[in-house]
Design a protein around this motif. Structure first.
Motif: not given
Length: 126
Positions: A23-24, A31-32, A106-107, A109-111, A114
């Protein structure tokens, strides 16, 4: 089978599986962002909204009827209640994340989110 509509920038060819796992701020960055058009995201969001809403209402109805009428309490119906509870938990703990991601393209709530999403959907059998 669930097919993701999210791609990470800079991922191509043989390294796409490796890039999808990061991820970021990690190797490969990302950038999802969705690969769908805004119309595609809207269609997916509407479908997920219907699935989430009807899944929630129908499974709640099944549980209410099972609790209210004692003649429905048989071993076979108990298996159906187990499936209904599992599906209800997916509707409450899984579908809202996909719905929100589709509305924004876009996603969100982050990694960690996920990982939670994948864990919840796998645990509850979706």
């Amino acid at each position: 089978m669930i097919v993701s509509n999210v791609s990470l920038s800079g991922c191509a060819g043989a390294n796409s599986a490796l890039c999808a796992a990061v991820g970021d701020g990690h190797q490969g960055g990302g950038s999802y962002r969705s690969t769908l058009s805004p119309t595609g995201n809207l269609v997916v969001a509407v479908c997920l909204g219907f699935i989430g809403t009807f899944g929630l209402l129908n499974n709640l109805l099944v549980l209410i009827l099972f609790c209210r009428y004692k003649m429905l309490r048989s071993p076979i119906n108990l298996l159906l209640i187990n499936i209904s509870i599992s599906d209800l938990l997916v509707c409450v703990l899984g579908t809202p994340f996909s719905f929100a991601a589709s509305t924004q393209g876009r996603w969100l709530i982050g990694e960690g989110g996920c990982m939670w999403y994948g864990f919840a959907n796998s645990l509850f059998g979706e």
